[in-house]
Write a protein that holds these residues in place. Structure first.
Motif, PDB file in Angstrom:
ATOM      1  N   GLU A   5       0.837  -1.207   0.000  1.00  0.00           N
ATOM      2  CA  GLU A   5       0.000   0.000   0.000  1.00  0.00           C
ATOM      3  C   GLU A   5       0.872   1.256   0.000  1.00  0.00           C
ATOM      4  OE1 GLU A   5      -3.671  -1.865   2.677  1.00  0.00           O
ATOM      5  OE2 GLU A   5      -2.100  -0.660   3.613  1.00  0.00           O
ATOM      6  N   LEU A   6       1.878   1.284   0.864  1.00  0.00           N
ATOM      7  CA  LEU A   6       2.735   2.472   0.974  1.00  0.00           C
ATOM      8  C   LEU A   6       3.520   2.728  -0.309  1.00  0.00           C
ATOM      9  CD1 LEU A   6       4.046   1.848   4.595  1.00  0.00           C
ATOM     10  CD2 LEU A   6       2.388   3.581   3.898  1.00  0.00           C
ATOM     11  N   ALA A   7       3.808   1.672  -1.042  1.00  0.00           N
ATOM     12  CA  ALA A   7       4.599   1.807  -2.276  1.00  0.00           C
ATOM     13  C   ALA A   7       3.735   2.063  -3.503  1.00  0.00           C
ATOM     14  CB  ALA A   7       5.423   0.541  -2.484  1.00  0.00           C
ATOM     15  N   THR A   8       2.426   2.211  -3.326  1.00  0.00           N
ATOM     16  CA  THR A   8       1.532   2.370  -4.489  1.00  0.00           C
ATOM     17  C   THR A   8       1.960   3.501  -5.429  1.00  0.00           C
ATOM     18  OG1 THR A   8      -0.359   1.417  -3.312  1.00  0.00           O
ATOM     19  CG2 THR A   8      -0.840   2.849  -5.191  1.00  0.00           C
ATOM     20  N   PRO A   9       2.305   4.711  -4.955  1.00  0.00           N
ATOM     21  CA  PRO A   9       2.722   5.775  -5.890  1.00  0.00           C
ATOM     22  C   PRO A   9       3.966   5.379  -6.692  1.00  0.00           C
ATOM     23  CG  PRO A   9       2.206   6.693  -3.742  1.00  0.00           C
ATOM     24  CD  PRO A   9       2.237   5.217  -3.573  1.00  0.00           C
ATOM     25  N   TYR A  10       4.910   4.727  -6.068  1.00  0.00           N
ATOM     26  CA  TYR A  10       6.126   4.294  -6.763  1.00  0.00           C
ATOM     27  C   TYR A  10       5.796   3.203  -7.780  1.00  0.00           C
ATOM     28  CZ  TYR A  10       8.457   6.777  -2.965  1.00  0.00           C
ATOM     29  OH  TYR A  10       8.880   7.746  -2.086  1.00  0.00           O
TER      30      TYR A  10
END
Length: 413
Positions: free
Chosen positions: A330-335
């Motif tokens: 979830e935290l890496a979604t933008p990347y």
């Protein structure tokens, strides 16, 4: 018939009422209740009983003292009113129930057993049993005693020395076999010798149960282990916790490298959680966790908490958010979105395990502290790699620059 508190031979009588009325018929007065009757006359050991003596028992273990009485008849038998609703009956002192609850024998003044039996010396009327009878007072067969050297020795000694049943019982309970063998195991061992058909059926049922449990949890049991588990179920009365502790040791991957049953479900949940947190787990680690879960040595909550702590150590810049419940996917979604867009990949094919994403998330600043890349930096890093230069976007951009250069040179319009 036995009627509690009854004192009438025709309309109902209890145990002490029976003894009182019988003795009254011969001109001997006894107190009304058992607790008082035991104080009349004098004590007589069981091996010296003779007809007419009173025999007392403690049948209610919740209360101390005698609560049941009968009249000894000779030959190891006594007459009594056993319980409310039951007729007066004759029982044997050798019955296990009465052997266990024996309290005392009392001889009442005025009772002449010699004349009652036809004259002569006072009768030696203690129950004298042969080896088979002694064995059966324990609910065990003669064959079973013969199969246990220690018990066999005691049985022969009891017959030779004419032990009373109560002494025989005490001696058996003092044997190493009795003290080191649980009640369930004793019962199973006796069944195997006295009722082999039932024992065989019981063991077959336990084997089927063992195999069903193995399939349910995903364990692979050898025939030897199936037999061992079945025996422990029958002989040691293993509970669910003990059974699962045994079976859990044999949770193994099948030929297709997967786990079945409960272990397979646990493995699937562990892999899913590890993926979401960006943690790599080995097959051996998953197998160990599945075994511990089946054996009750850990819980899924503890396994998941361990994975979350591991993820927080792998991604220190995001540790607080991970421990608060977020996942690294979830935290890496933008990347992930940037990488998928720039490299023209389906977003479903991009995850936190990508070396570029992992490097961006775990970048360390000049001060040695975590300093994740912002999205602009990340975009430039992606475009600097060889993968991006092979995309149509990169090719089109290169072609555009080439046309612009050629136009400036007047080579194309």
């Amino acid at each position: 018939m036995d009627v509690w508190g009854g004192n009438d031979l025709r309309n109902g009588i209890d145990c002490s009422g029976l003894t009182q009325q019988v003795f009254r018929a011969y001109g001997i007065e006894l107190p009304r209740v058992t607790y008082d009757q035991i104080n009349v006359g004098y004590s007589v050991p069981q091996n010296k009983l003779r007809p007419g003596d009173l025999v007392f028992f403690d049948t209610d273990r919740k209360k101390s003292g005698p609560d049941h009485v009968g009249i000894y008849m000779g030959g190891g038998k006594f007459i009594h009113a056993p319980r409310p609703g039951s007729p007066v009956k004759i029982s044997s002192l050798a019955e296990g129930y009465y052997m266990d609850r024996w309290m005392a024998g009392r001889r009442i003044p005025g009772v002449d057993a010699a004349s009652a039996s036809g004259g002569g010396e006072a009768l030696e009327v203690a129950p004298k049993l042969d080896a088979t009878e002694l064995a059966e007072t324990y609910g065990m067969s003669y064959a079973f005693f013969k199969s246990q050297p220690e018990l066999w020795k005691k049985l022969n000694q009891a017959v030779e020395e004419t032990w009373t049943p109560e002494r025989f019982q005490a001696e058996v309970k003092n044997t190493k076999w009795w003290q080191n063998t649980s009640a369930t195991a004793r019962q199973a061992q006796v069944m195997a010798k006295t009722d082999p058909a039932t024992y065989k059926a019981t063991m077959e049922g336990a084997r089927a149960q063992a195999q069903q449990i193995a399939v349910k949890v995903g364990a692979i049991l050898s025939p030897t282990n199936v037999e061992l588990l079945a025996r422990n179920i029958v002989h040691l009365a293993w509970n669910e916790e003990q059974v699962m502790g045994f079976v859990g040791q044999y949770v193994k991957f099948g030929a297709d490298k997967t786990l079945g049953g409960m272990a397979g479900q646990a493995a699937s949940a562990i892999r899913k959680e590890a993926y979401a947190l960006g943690v790599s787990v080995t097959d051996q680690s998953i197998l160990n966790s599945a075994q511990y879960l089946v054996r009750g040595l850990t819980t899924m909550e503890k396994v998941q908490a361990g994975l979350r702590e591991h993820a927080a150590s792998l991604y220190p810049a995001w540790g607080e958010q991970i421990m608060a419940g977020a996942t690294m996917q979830e935290l890496a979604t933008p990347y992930r979105q940037v990488l998928a867009q720039e490299l023209q990949l389906p977003e479903s094919d991009v995850d936190v395990f990508s070396p570029k994403i992992k490097a961006a998330l775990n970048r360390v600043g000049a001060d040695g502290q975590p300093a994740p890349m912002d999205l602009n930096e990340f975009t430039q890093m992606v475009r600097s790699g060889p993968e991006w230069r092979r995309t149509t976007t990169a090719v089109d951009k290169a072609m555009g620059i080439g046309r612009e250069v050629l136009a400036q040179m007047g080579l194309v319009s």
